[in-house]
Write a protein that holds these residues in place. Structure first.
Motif, PDB file in Angstrom:
ATOM      1  N   MET A 243       0.841  -1.210   0.000  1.00 14.11           N
ATOM      2  CA  MET A 243       0.000   0.000   0.000  1.00 14.11           C
ATOM      3  C   MET A 243       0.869   1.249   0.000  1.00 14.11           C
ATOM      4  N   ILE A 244       1.936   1.217   0.817  1.00 13.48           N
ATOM      5  CA  ILE A 244       2.830   2.382   0.869  1.00 13.48           C
ATOM      6  C   ILE A 244       3.462   2.588  -0.505  1.00 13.48           C
ATOM      7  N   LEU A 245       3.782   1.486  -1.193  1.00 16.55           N
ATOM      8  CA  LEU A 245       4.327   1.595  -2.549  1.00 16.55           C
ATOM      9  C   LEU A 245       3.372   2.377  -3.448  1.00 16.55           C
ATOM     10  N   GLY A 246       2.079   1.999  -3.416  1.00 20.50           N
ATOM     11  CA  GLY A 246       1.098   2.695  -4.245  1.00 20.50           C
ATOM     12  C   GLY A 246       1.047   4.179  -3.939  1.00 20.50           C
ATOM     13  N   VAL A 247       1.089   4.508  -2.634  1.00 24.64           N
ATOM     14  CA  VAL A 247       1.014   5.913  -2.250  1.00 24.64           C
ATOM     15  C   VAL A 247       2.287   6.643  -2.669  1.00 24.64           C
ATOM     16  N   ALA A 248       3.436   5.957  -2.506  1.00 27.12           N
ATOM     17  CA  ALA A 248       4.724   6.616  -2.731  1.00 27.12           C
ATOM     18  C   ALA A 248       4.970   6.923  -4.200  1.00 27.12           C
ATOM     19  N   LEU A 249       4.242   6.265  -5.100  1.00 18.29           N
ATOM     20  CA  LEU A 249       4.448   6.552  -6.517  1.00 18.29           C
ATOM     21  C   LEU A 249       4.076   7.990  -6.847  1.00 18.29           C
ATOM     22  N   GLY A 250       3.112   8.540  -6.079  1.00 21.97           N
ATOM     23  CA  GLY A 250       2.747   9.933  -6.278  1.00 21.97           C
ATOM     24  C   GLY A 250       1.935  10.176  -7.537  1.00 21.97           C
ATOM     25  N   THR A 251       1.391   9.115  -8.136  1.00 20.57           N
ATOM     26  CA  THR A 251       0.532   9.300  -9.306  1.00 20.57           C
ATOM     27  C   THR A 251      -0.884   8.874  -8.955  1.00 20.57           C
ATOM     28  N   ALA A 252      -1.852   9.336  -9.753  1.00 17.89           N
ATOM     29  CA  ALA A 252      -3.249   8.967  -9.500  1.00 17.89           C
ATOM     30  C   ALA A 252      -3.430   7.458  -9.653  1.00 17.89           C
ATOM     31  N   GLU A 253      -2.702   6.850 -10.623  1.00 21.29           N
ATOM     32  CA  GLU A 253      -2.817   5.399 -10.827  1.00 21.29           C
ATOM     33  C   GLU A 253      -2.336   4.653  -9.585  1.00 21.29           C
ATOM     34  N   GLY A 254      -1.224   5.119  -9.025  1.00 21.49           N
ATOM     35  CA  GLY A 254      -0.680   4.483  -7.830  1.00 21.49           C
ATOM     36  C   GLY A 254      -1.653   4.567  -6.669  1.00 21.49           C
ATOM     37  N   THR A 255      -2.247   5.755  -6.469  1.00 26.03           N
ATOM     38  CA  THR A 255      -3.204   5.914  -5.379  1.00 26.03           C
ATOM     39  C   THR A 255      -4.406   5.006  -5.589  1.00 26.03           C
ATOM     40  N   ALA A 256      -4.898   4.923  -6.833  1.00 24.22           N
ATOM     41  CA  ALA A 256      -6.055   4.068  -7.110  1.00 24.22           C
ATOM     42  C   ALA A 256      -5.726   2.615  -6.763  1.00 24.22           C
ATOM     43  N   ALA A 257      -4.531   2.164  -7.183  1.00 22.59           N
ATOM     44  CA  ALA A 257      -4.137   0.787  -6.887  1.00 22.59           C
ATOM     45  C   ALA A 257      -4.033   0.574  -5.388  1.00 22.59           C
ATOM     46  N   ALA A 258      -3.478   1.573  -4.672  1.00 20.56           N
ATOM     47  CA  ALA A 258      -3.352   1.443  -3.218  1.00 20.56           C
ATOM     48  C   ALA A 258      -4.727   1.348  -2.573  1.00 20.56           C
ATOM     49  N   ILE A 259      -5.688   2.145  -3.055  1.00 23.25           N
ATOM     50  CA  ILE A 259      -7.035   2.129  -2.465  1.00 23.25           C
ATOM     51  C   ILE A 259      -7.682   0.756  -2.687  1.00 23.25           C
ATOM     52  N   TYR A 260      -7.568   0.221  -3.909  1.00 24.65           N
ATOM     53  CA  TYR A 260      -8.127  -1.103  -4.166  1.00 24.65           C
ATOM     54  C   TYR A 260      -7.443  -2.138  -3.279  1.00 24.65           C
ATOM     55  N   TYR A 261      -6.122  -2.008  -3.147  1.00 28.35           N
ATOM     56  CA  TYR A 261      -5.371  -2.982  -2.362  1.00 28.35           C
ATOM     57  C   TYR A 261      -5.781  -2.933  -0.892  1.00 28.35           C
ATOM     58  N   ILE A 262      -6.042  -1.724  -0.386  1.00 33.44           N
ATOM     59  CA  ILE A 262      -6.475  -1.604   1.015  1.00 33.44           C
ATOM     60  C   ILE A 262      -7.794  -2.349   1.209  1.00 33.44           C
ATOM     61  N   ALA A 263      -8.770  -2.093   0.310  1.00 40.67           N
ATOM     62  CA  ALA A 263     -10.075  -2.755   0.443  1.00 40.67           C
ATOM     63  C   ALA A 263      -9.894  -4.276   0.411  1.00 40.67           C
ATOM     64  N   HIS A 264      -9.081  -4.748  -0.555  1.00 39.97           N
ATOM     65  CA  HIS A 264      -8.823  -6.183  -0.671  1.00 39.97           C
ATOM     66  C   HIS A 264      -8.179  -6.720   0.595  1.00 39.97           C
ATOM     67  N   HIS A 265      -7.170  -6.000   1.092  1.00 37.56           N
ATOM     68  CA  HIS A 265      -6.383  -6.546   2.188  1.00 37.56           C
ATOM     69  C   HIS A 265      -7.151  -6.564   3.503  1.00 37.56           C
ATOM     70  N   ILE A 266      -7.976  -5.522   3.740  1.00 41.66           N
ATOM     71  CA  ILE A 266      -8.794  -5.514   4.954  1.00 41.66           C
ATOM     72  C   ILE A 266      -9.642  -6.787   4.998  1.00 41.66           C
ATOM     73  N   VAL A 267     -10.309  -7.080   3.903  1.00 39.76           N
ATOM     74  CA  VAL A 267     -11.236  -8.211   3.871  1.00 39.76           C
ATOM     75  C   VAL A 267     -10.485  -9.534   4.000  1.00 39.76           C
ATOM     76  N   VAL A 268      -9.416  -9.695   3.205  1.00 43.74           N
ATOM     77  CA  VAL A 268      -8.746 -10.988   3.156  1.00 43.74           C
ATOM     78  C   VAL A 268      -7.985 -11.273   4.452  1.00 43.74           C
ATOM     79  N   GLN A 269      -7.319 -10.253   4.991  1.00 41.18           N
ATOM     80  CA  GLN A 269      -6.562 -10.474   6.224  1.00 41.18           C
ATOM     81  C   GLN A 269      -7.508 -10.825   7.373  1.00 41.18           C
ATOM     82  N   THR A 270      -8.652 -10.154   7.437  1.00 43.70           N
ATOM     83  CA  THR A 270      -9.631 -10.487   8.479  1.00 43.70           C
ATOM     84  C   THR A 270     -10.125 -11.917   8.305  1.00 43.70           C
ATOM     85  N   ALA A 271     -10.421 -12.298   7.056  1.00 47.91           N
ATOM     86  CA  ALA A 271     -10.895 -13.664   6.805  1.00 47.91           C
ATOM     87  C   ALA A 271      -9.858 -14.676   7.279  1.00 47.91           C
ATOM     88  N   LEU A 272      -8.575 -14.410   6.997  1.00 46.31           N
ATOM     89  CA  LEU A 272      -7.526 -15.345   7.407  1.00 46.31           C
ATOM     90  C   LEU A 272      -7.425 -15.444   8.923  1.00 46.31           C
TER      91      LEU A 272
END
Lengths: 521, 145
Positions: free
Chosen positions: A312-341
């Motif tokens: 997620m930090i990687l996505g934010v650190a890119l400093g581009t809109a694409e990076g932020t979008a990927a980080a946001i999707y990754y956060i949503a994915h990771h919250i759900v999957v990590q909790t499930a695990l």
């Protein structure tokens, strides 16, 4: 429609008050708590739809206009985070209710679990909707104080030990955040996020970097970014399984959310981006190596949690809109999957009596449903196509390749390697705990457990409580299904993340939201 | 912006002492360090408010910059309440820790220690000969092999 914003905070707060008053009636209390979170889920969904179709919601608390009153701002990012948090919090509460019913804790005089859990929800929601730095601090404190209580629940020796580390580290990060707020007020004369963003450009560069670093360190501790992540694998595993699941899924992501806000609204300038990328790299690699070395499922998962914060930090650190979008999707994915695990590891603990992979085995044969519920999110986290983990990582790598400097390419390589290491750590769990026949386990605890149950003096209630309650399995299955839904509906969801990142492209849109008539200088 | 030098020095001293005590293993000192740090941060916010002035109640004929800035005081008040509640919780936690473990320090994670010493992979036998009274633990390891 703006009434939704305060409601998201007030509903769990009132719920907490009600559950505290009816503490002597556990069944009713449980029912109220679950109802509150179902309402919260509805509010979150309604808010996301409104924000996405009509536009962001801005509320001036008490009717005081922006620079004087506290503003609450809900844009697409906030609304998405509110909805995902509500889903996770509800699933975990149902899981813990199932566990509580099975453990028969109806006799405890005042149950503080549910009220504290709802206070935690309140704090999480305050942090997501707040458009004011000090209010963000208050939100953090609300959720942290609730989390102190939850992590030391029951007050056993190991929990107190883990709790002490957690509390002290969190306190330090809070003090750093508060000091940063004080300095920002001294430099800019405001703590309103939009006004800070408008004024910060006029500061000398060195002062900007100082304030930037202080905020990043404070949030970095909360998000468990590498040099500041040591506390997490130490303190999370000893808490009760549902508490660990909620913390691992949510609390670190709130730190990441705050980092996204800092990077996009307050300091969009790229001075610190290379440093953040190095930190992301170290977080990924060190976390993954830690996971490989561990021998306890909960600790392995805690280390993979740290390593995936790096993505997620990687996505934010890119400093581009694409990076932020990927980080946001990754956060949503990771919250759900990590909790499930973590919920699945709670089921493992219940079935096998331990989460140490050296001591358990044969779960595939004895509990096939638990095995499936562990296997799917494990593959998902490891980034096996077609799951959402793969989509998220692919999006991150694409954004990094588009940004295109050397460091970004190194990070792509490291990211691919770390996802393999994650997979290795999880496959090790699978091989030892699930696939290995239980007779190959030295000092087999599961067999010991079964003989205790079947012993002639064991009362029937004992064996009844050992059976895994249906509610626990059901809520875990619901989380796994949500993770699969993130894969199936990846298109619309990624579109939403894209639009959310568009809103965060530069501070102008955020300032425009809070001050439609322009900022008072 | 002119600030009181005494306040700045006091803040610095509180920060230094607080950080020093926070680094100790003894939990009581950690709490004291936390209290000092909390006060240091409150002082920092107070200093950031600028020089003292008249009470911020609007009266005729007083220039706008003669008033004290009330916002930092509101922030400090909130921070004091939070620090108070958290230190009460910390004290309870330490008392509990002392009752359970009879120890007043931050202890190492048992799993970490086990991992560091390789005990997970190969548990040491408790019945090793003379394990308690030999002076040369390294030599003992060699002999066993």
């Amino acid at each position: 429609m703006t009434a939704l914003v305060p409601l998201v905070v007030l509903v769990p707060l009132f719920g907490a008050a009600i559950t505290l008053v009816i503490g002597f009636r556990p069944r009713l209390q449980r029912l109220v708590a679950i109802t509150v979170l179902v309402i919260e889920l509805g509010l979150g969904a309604a808010m996301l739809i409104i924000v996405d179709t009509v536009g962001p919601l801005v509320v001036d608390v008490g009717g005081w206009a922006a620079p004087f009153g506290i503003s609450l701002v809900v844009d697409r990012l906030s609304a998405l985070m509110v909805l995902v948090s509500a889903i996770v919090l509800l699933a975990v509460l149902v899981f813990s209710a199932g566990q509580g019913i099975a453990d028969g804790d109806d006799e405890t005089p005042v149950s503080i679990y549910n009220p504290t859990y709802l206070i935690l929800t309140t704090g999480v929601m305050v942090a997501f909707v707040s458009g004011d730095l000090f209010n963000l601090y208050v939100g953090f404190e609300i959720l942290l104080v609730a989390s102190y209580v939850l992590i030391t629940l029951g007050g056993t020796e190991s929990r107190i030990r883990a709790g002490v580390t957690y509390v002290i580290v969190s306190l330090l990060s809070s003090l750093l955040f508060l000091a940063a707020i004080g300095m920002i007020y001294g430099a800019l004369g405001t703590v309103n996020l939009a006004q800070v963003a408008a004024r910060v450009q006029d500061l000398p560069l060195d002062v900007q970097i100082l304030l930037h670093v202080m905020l990043l360190v404070a949030f970095g501790i909360k998000a468990a970014v590498f040099p500041l992540s040591f506390w997490l694998p130490d303190s999370y595993p000893s808490a009760p399984a549902p508490v660990t699941a909620a913390f691992a899924g949510l609390l670190t992501k709130i730190g990441v959310y705050a980092i996204i806000r800092v990077e996009t609204v307050i300091f969009p300038s790229p001075e610190l981006n290379p440093a953040l990328m190095v930190v992301a790299l170290l977080t990924m690699v060190v976390g993954a190596l830690g996971a490989v070395a561990q021998a306890d499922i909960k600790r392995i998962l805690s280390f993979t949690l740290v390593s995936h914060i790096g993505y997620m930090i990687l996505g934010v650190a890119l400093g581009t809109a694409e990076g932020t979008a990927a980080a946001i999707y990754y956060i949503a994915h990771h919250i759900v999957v990590q909790t499930a695990l973590f919920l699945a590891s709670g089921l493992v603990e219940r079935e096998a009596g331990s989460t140490s992979i050296t001591r358990i085995g044969g779960l595939l044969a004895s509990a096939p449903l638990v095995a499936v519920l562990f296997f799917i999110p494990a593959l998902n986290l490891g980034g096996i196509p077609p799951f959402s983990g793969f989509i998220g990582k692919l999006a991150l790598f694409q954004a990094a390749a588009e940004q295109g400097d050397a460091l970004a390419h190194i990070l792509i390589g490291a990211g691919a390697l770390v996802s393999l290491l994650t997979l290795y750590a999880l496959v090790r769990v699978w091989n030892l705990a699930f696939w290995r026949p239980s007779r190959e386990v030295e000092g087999d605890e599961t067999r010991l457990l079964r003989t205790v149950e079947e012993a002639p003096h064991s009362t029937s209630t004992v064996s009844a409580t050992r059976a895994t309650p249906r509610l626990m399995t059901l809520s875990t299955a619901a989380m796994v299904a949500t993770g699969l839904a993130l894969t199936v509906f990846a298109g619309p969801l990624y579109g939403l993340a894209d639009r959310a990142a568009e809103n965060l492209n530069g501070p102008e849109q955020y300032i425009q939201l809070v001050f439609p008539q322009g900022v008072t200088p | 912006m002119s600030v009181s030098l005494v306040l700045v020095i006091t803040m610095g001293a509180l920060f230094a002492a607080g950080v020093y005590m926070l680094l100790e293993r003894s939990l009581t000192r950690v709490v004291l360090g936390f209290l000092l740090l909390g006060n240091a941060v409150n002082l920092l916010i107070l200093i950031m408010a600028g020089p003292a002035g008249v009470a911020p109640i609007v009266t005729d004929g007083v220039a706008a910059d003669a008033y004290t800035d009330p916002l930092p005081q509101a922030l400090i008040l909130t921070a004091i309440v939070i620090t108070f509640a958290v230190s009460a919780f910390l004290l309870a936690l330490i008392y509990r820790s002392w009752r359970l473990a009879n120890a007043d320090d931050v202890s190492d994670d048992a799993d970490d220690v086990a991992l560091r010493e390789g005990a997970v992979a190969m548990p040491l036998e408790e019945t090793a000969p003379d394990s308690e009274d030999t002076e040369f633990p390294a030599d003992r390891e060699e002999e066993r092999r």
